[in-house]
Write an enzyme that holds these catalytic residues in place. Structure first.
Site: not given
Length: 149
Positions: A78-80
């Site tokens: 999850q890059f967010t």
């Protein structure tokens, strides 16, 4: 690397309506890599998650780790987690690592957990995923290899 870890009674992840990973009791780890992260960061996060004592003992005190309760890990990239909204309402993801290197670091993280004898299920890197978590508690912990929070 950063991780948001949730204690779960059960969890699964779907891609295009198909289950690609699932666990029963354990931890769901949403994991993201920063631009300057390396293998040591992945190993640090894996060690923390493997040893995280968030499961209750007979007295109701959180003193047990995954191995103690025979729990699994559902690892979701999850890059967010690097979304920065300090300067507005639309997140900037400038702090996130580029995808090719991030995937390699995510795979290193997963391998490090498995090397510790843990059951690890995963989502699919860069896919549009639906994650279903039956939270236990809820208990949610933030982990950052750079110790910024």
């Amino acid at each position: 690397m950063r991780a948001v870890v949730q204690r779960a009674l059960a969890a699964r992840v779907e891609v295009e309506g198909q289950v690609v990973g699932a666990i029963e009791r354990g931890l769901v780890a949403f994991v993201g890599a920063a631009k300057d992260d390396d293998e040591a960061d992945a190993d640090h996060i894996a060690n923390k998650i493997a040893g995280l004592r968030v499961f209750s003992d007979e007295a109701g005190k959180m003193s047990r780790a995954l191995a103690d309760v025979r729990g699994g890990v559902l690892a979701i990239s999850q890059f967010t987690l690097f979304g920065d909204v300090r300067r507005g309402l639309r997140p900037s993801f400038d702090g996130a690592m580029e995808p090719v290197r991030a995937e390699a670091l995510y795979e290193r993280f997963v391998a490090a957990l498995r090397a510790r004898g843990l059951e690890v299920a995963t989502g699919r890197f860069r896919a549009d995923m639906r994650v279903f978590v039956e939270n236990d508690g809820p208990v949610t912990v933030l982990i950052d290899s750079k110790r910024t929070f």
